[in-house]
Scaffold this motif. Structure first.
Motif, PDB file in Angstrom:
ATOM      1  N   ASP A   1       0.786  -1.058   0.124  1.00 35.57           N
ATOM      2  CA  ASP A   1      -0.253   0.026  -0.237  1.00 35.57           C
ATOM      3  C   ASP A   1       0.782   1.105   0.006  1.00 35.57           C
ATOM      4  N   PHE A   2       1.878   1.247   0.696  1.00 32.50           N
ATOM      5  CA  PHE A   2       2.791   2.516   0.910  1.00 32.50           C
ATOM      6  C   PHE A   2       3.452   2.646  -0.665  1.00 32.50           C
ATOM      7  N   ALA A   3       3.805   1.643  -1.134  1.00 30.97           N
ATOM      8  CA  ALA A   3       4.469   1.812  -2.526  1.00 30.97           C
ATOM      9  C   ALA A   3       3.500   2.642  -3.433  1.00 30.97           C
ATOM     10  N   VAL A   4       2.155   2.256  -3.456  1.00 34.88           N
ATOM     11  CA  VAL A   4       1.115   3.074  -4.205  1.00 34.88           C
ATOM     12  C   VAL A   4       1.036   4.549  -3.644  1.00 34.88           C
ATOM     13  N   LEU A   5       1.194   4.673  -2.453  1.00 34.11           N
ATOM     14  CA  LEU A   5       0.813   5.941  -1.985  1.00 34.11           C
ATOM     15  C   LEU A   5       2.147   6.903  -2.100  1.00 34.11           C
ATOM     16  N   ARG A   6       3.123   6.111  -2.173  1.00 29.77           N
ATOM     17  CA  ARG A   6       4.366   6.805  -2.493  1.00 29.77           C
ATOM     18  C   ARG A   6       4.605   7.336  -3.758  1.00 29.77           C
ATOM     19  N   HIS A   7       4.129   6.475  -4.668  1.00 29.71           N
ATOM     20  CA  HIS A   7       4.265   6.712  -6.232  1.00 29.71           C
ATOM     21  C   HIS A   7       3.225   7.913  -6.380  1.00 29.71           C
ATOM     22  N   LEU A   8       2.004   7.965  -5.482  1.00 33.65           N
ATOM     23  CA  LEU A   8       0.983   8.945  -5.960  1.00 33.65           C
ATOM     24  C   LEU A   8       1.476  10.218  -5.402  1.00 33.65           C
ATOM     25  N   GLU A   9       2.512  10.139  -4.661  1.00 37.24           N
ATOM     26  CA  GLU A   9       3.184  11.145  -3.870  1.00 37.24           C
ATOM     27  C   GLU A   9       2.182  11.818  -2.667  1.00 37.24           C
ATOM     28  N   LEU A  10       1.520  10.860  -1.934  1.00 37.66           N
ATOM     29  CA  LEU A  10       0.653  11.066  -0.766  1.00 37.66           C
ATOM     30  C   LEU A  10       1.273  10.844   0.369  1.00 37.66           C
ATOM     31  N   ALA A  11       2.472   9.913   0.365  1.00 38.28           N
ATOM     32  CA  ALA A  11       2.844   9.518   1.730  1.00 38.28           C
ATOM     33  C   ALA A  11       4.443   9.302   1.432  1.00 38.28           C
ATOM     34  N   LYS A  12       5.282   9.497   2.286  1.00 31.07           N
ATOM     35  CA  LYS A  12       6.632   9.193   2.338  1.00 31.07           C
ATOM     36  C   LYS A  12       7.293   8.949   3.557  1.00 31.07           C
ATOM     37  N   ALA A  13       8.465   8.254   3.458  1.00 27.91           N
ATOM     38  CA  ALA A  13       9.338   8.200   4.527  1.00 27.91           C
ATOM     39  C   ALA A  13      10.136   9.095   5.105  1.00 27.91           C
TER      40      ALA A  13
END
Ligand SMILES: [Zn+2]
Length: 123
Positions: A94-106
């Motif tokens: 899920d995080f991979a998707v959110l990261r690619h959409l630039e919604l979440a990051k580490a």
């Protein structure tokens, strides 16, 4: 002057310099790699991008992750897994998707890798 091998950013300080597969990268790229070791499900990312105008294409679980990050972020992995009752593999996908959409990051809090919204409302 050192440049990041992945994004080309100038790395000014030694403590912002990381080694990744023999390449020198900046902290952002390093954290991305640590947070998403591999692209778990390219198709999920693709379909999320395709159908997702804003957050419309997100799954309920991905929306819950964003909600948690919005309220509590930056949040360490263990907290996310515990609060949402999901396992690590599911979160990373899920995080991979959110990261690619630039919604979440580490992000790094001290020595710990945490997760936060891509555009933190506090900054
Ligand atoms: Zn970089």
């Amino acid at each position: 002057m050192v440049h990041c091998a992945r994004c080309g950013a100038t790395i000014a300080q030694d403590d912002e310099r990381y080694e990744l597969s023999g390449q020198t990268v900046c902290e952002d790229c390093y954290l991305d790699r640590v947070a998403v070791p591999k692209v778990c499900d390219p198709w999920a990312v693709y379909s999320a991008k395709k159908t997702g105008e804003g957050q419309g294409g997100l799954t309920e679980r991905q929306k819950k992750i964003l909600g948690l990050l919005e309220e509590n972020g930056p949040v360490p992995l263990e907290t996310i897994l515990e609060k949402l009752g999901m396992d690590e593999n599911a979160f990373r996908a899920d995080f991979a998707v959110l990261r690619h959409l630039e919604l979440a990051k580490a992000t790094k809090v001290g020595e710990q890798v945490c997760y936060t919204l891509f555009r933190s409302s506090s900054s």
